[in-house]
Design a protein around this motif. Structure first.
Motif, PDB file in Angstrom:
ATOM      1  N   GLN A  98      25.714   9.893 -80.881  1.00  0.00           N
ATOM      2  CA  GLN A  98      24.877   8.875 -80.243  1.00  0.00           C
ATOM      3  C   GLN A  98      25.021   8.918 -78.727  1.00  0.00           C
ATOM      4  O   GLN A  98      24.068   8.654 -78.002  1.00  0.00           O
ATOM      5  CB  GLN A  98      25.232   7.478 -80.751  1.00  0.00           C
ATOM      6  CG  GLN A  98      24.727   7.195 -82.142  1.00  0.00           C
ATOM      7  CD  GLN A  98      25.157   5.826 -82.647  1.00  0.00           C
ATOM      8  OE1 GLN A  98      26.094   5.225 -82.134  1.00  0.00           O
ATOM      9  NE2 GLN A  98      24.463   5.335 -83.657  1.00  0.00           N
ATOM     10  N   LYS A  99      26.209   9.234 -78.251  1.00  0.00           N
ATOM     11  CA  LYS A  99      26.455   9.353 -76.803  1.00  0.00           C
ATOM     12  C   LYS A  99      26.025  10.720 -76.268  1.00  0.00           C
ATOM     13  O   LYS A  99      26.151  10.984 -75.083  1.00  0.00           O
ATOM     14  CB  LYS A  99      27.944   9.148 -76.495  1.00  0.00           C
ATOM     15  CG  LYS A  99      28.472   7.767 -76.803  1.00  0.00           C
ATOM     16  CD  LYS A  99      28.000   6.732 -75.835  1.00  0.00           C
ATOM     17  CE  LYS A  99      28.677   6.919 -74.502  1.00  0.00           C
ATOM     18  NZ  LYS A  99      28.268   5.915 -73.531  1.00  0.00           N
ATOM     19  N   LYS A 100      25.549  11.580 -77.178  1.00  0.00           N
ATOM     20  CA  LYS A 100      25.100  12.929 -76.816  1.00  0.00           C
ATOM     21  C   LYS A 100      26.217  13.747 -76.154  1.00  0.00           C
ATOM     22  O   LYS A 100      25.997  14.451 -75.166  1.00  0.00           O
ATOM     23  CB  LYS A 100      23.857  12.869 -75.943  1.00  0.00           C
ATOM     24  CG  LYS A 100      22.657  12.270 -76.661  1.00  0.00           C
ATOM     25  CD  LYS A 100      21.424  12.294 -75.794  1.00  0.00           C
ATOM     26  CE  LYS A 100      20.201  11.931 -76.574  1.00  0.00           C
ATOM     27  NZ  LYS A 100      19.903  10.564 -76.766  1.00  0.00           N
ATOM     28  N   LEU A 101      27.409  13.623 -76.731  1.00  0.00           N
ATOM     29  CA  LEU A 101      28.561  14.390 -76.260  1.00  0.00           C
ATOM     30  C   LEU A 101      28.873  15.505 -77.245  1.00  0.00           C
ATOM     31  O   LEU A 101      28.720  15.333 -78.457  1.00  0.00           O
ATOM     32  CB  LEU A 101      29.796  13.493 -76.139  1.00  0.00           C
ATOM     33  CG  LEU A 101      29.775  12.390 -75.099  1.00  0.00           C
ATOM     34  CD1 LEU A 101      31.014  11.512 -75.238  1.00  0.00           C
ATOM     35  CD2 LEU A 101      29.704  12.981 -73.701  1.00  0.00           C
ATOM     36  N   THR A 102      29.353  16.617 -76.735  1.00  0.00           N
ATOM     37  CA  THR A 102      29.863  17.670 -77.601  1.00  0.00           C
ATOM     38  C   THR A 102      31.325  17.356 -77.932  1.00  0.00           C
ATOM     39  O   THR A 102      31.951  16.511 -77.275  1.00  0.00           O
ATOM     40  CB  THR A 102      29.793  19.045 -76.916  1.00  0.00           C
ATOM     41  OG1 THR A 102      30.680  19.030 -75.787  1.00  0.00           O
ATOM     42  CG2 THR A 102      28.373  19.383 -76.484  1.00  0.00           C
ATOM     43  N   GLN A 103      31.862  18.057 -78.904  1.00  0.00           N
ATOM     44  CA  GLN A 103      33.286  17.895 -79.201  1.00  0.00           C
ATOM     45  C   GLN A 103      34.124  18.285 -77.984  1.00  0.00           C
ATOM     46  O   GLN A 103      35.120  17.631 -77.687  1.00  0.00           O
ATOM     47  CB  GLN A 103      33.679  18.747 -80.411  1.00  0.00           C
ATOM     48  CG  GLN A 103      33.192  18.205 -81.729  1.00  0.00           C
ATOM     49  CD  GLN A 103      33.644  19.052 -82.900  1.00  0.00           C
ATOM     50  OE1 GLN A 103      34.003  20.225 -82.762  1.00  0.00           O
ATOM     51  NE2 GLN A 103      33.619  18.450 -84.087  1.00  0.00           N
ATOM     52  N   THR A 104      33.706  19.309 -77.271  1.00  0.00           N
ATOM     53  CA  THR A 104      34.435  19.751 -76.082  1.00  0.00           C
ATOM     54  C   THR A 104      34.424  18.674 -75.009  1.00  0.00           C
ATOM     55  O   THR A 104      35.457  18.398 -74.376  1.00  0.00           O
ATOM     56  CB  THR A 104      33.844  21.066 -75.541  1.00  0.00           C
ATOM     57  OG1 THR A 104      33.925  22.059 -76.570  1.00  0.00           O
ATOM     58  CG2 THR A 104      34.580  21.540 -74.302  1.00  0.00           C
ATOM     59  N   GLU A 105      33.271  18.050 -74.789  1.00  0.00           N
ATOM     60  CA  GLU A 105      33.176  16.991 -73.782  1.00  0.00           C
ATOM     61  C   GLU A 105      34.045  15.793 -74.155  1.00  0.00           C
ATOM     62  O   GLU A 105      34.720  15.216 -73.296  1.00  0.00           O
ATOM     63  CB  GLU A 105      31.717  16.554 -73.601  1.00  0.00           C
ATOM     64  CG  GLU A 105      30.865  17.619 -72.940  1.00  0.00           C
ATOM     65  CD  GLU A 105      29.382  17.338 -73.005  1.00  0.00           C
ATOM     66  OE1 GLU A 105      28.664  17.774 -72.083  1.00  0.00           O
ATOM     67  OE2 GLU A 105      28.909  16.697 -73.978  1.00  0.00           O
ATOM     68  N   LEU A 106      34.047  15.429 -75.441  1.00  0.00           N
ATOM     69  CA  LEU A 106      34.906  14.326 -75.887  1.00  0.00           C
ATOM     70  C   LEU A 106      36.371  14.702 -75.721  1.00  0.00           C
ATOM     71  O   LEU A 106      37.183  13.888 -75.267  1.00  0.00           O
ATOM     72  CB  LEU A 106      34.593  13.953 -77.346  1.00  0.00           C
ATOM     73  CG  LEU A 106      35.427  12.826 -77.933  1.00  0.00           C
ATOM     74  CD1 LEU A 106      35.312  11.535 -77.127  1.00  0.00           C
ATOM     75  CD2 LEU A 106      35.031  12.580 -79.396  1.00  0.00           C
TER      76      LEU A 106
END
Length: 103
Positions: free
Chosen positions: A13-21
Motif C-alpha cells: 500500500q505504501k508502494k515500497l519494495t522489500q529492499t526499501e523497507l
C-alpha cells in the motif's frame, strides 16, 4: 491475518519494495522476506520500526484482529477527503438498508 501478511499488505500500500523497507528499518531484504513469509519473527524493536515506516501501529501488525479492524486501519491511512468519501458511501448503504427494512 498473520504479522507477515499484514506487513506485506501495508508495504505494498505504501508502494515500497522489500529492499526499501529493509533500508528504512536497518535490516536486509532477505530478513524482510522472511518476516513476510512468517518464517521468522522480528524483535519488538524491529517490529516497531516496521510499523513506523509503514505508518501503521505496532498493535495492528502484531494483534490477531478481524477484518473490520483491517478495514478501519485502511480507512485511517486515507487522506481526510477520501475518508469523507468512504463515510458518504457507508451512509448511502445504511440509508438503502433502512429503506429496504433491513435495519
Amino acid at each position: 491475518m498473520t504479522f507477515g501478511e499484514k506487513v506485506t499488505i501495508a508495504r505494498k500500500q505504501k508502494k515500497l519494495t522489500q529492499t526499501e523497507l529493509a533500508d528504512a528499518t536497518g535490516t536486509s531484504r532477505d530478513i524482510i522476506g522472511k518476516y513476510e513469509r512468517d518464517e521468522s519473527k522480528p524483535s519488538i524493536e524491529i517490529a516497531a520500526r516496521i510499523a513506523e515506516v509503514l505508518d501503521s501501529s505496532l498493535d495492528f501488525l502484531i494483534r490477531d484482529i478481524n477484518r473490520e479492524d483491517v478495514l478501519a486501519e485502511k480507512i485511517k491511512q486515507l487522506s481526510p477527503i477520501n475518508r469523507e468519501y468512504v463515510m458518504a458511501v457507508i451512509e448511502a448503504f445504511e440509508a438503502k438498508e433502512k429503506l429496504q427494512g433491513k435495519r
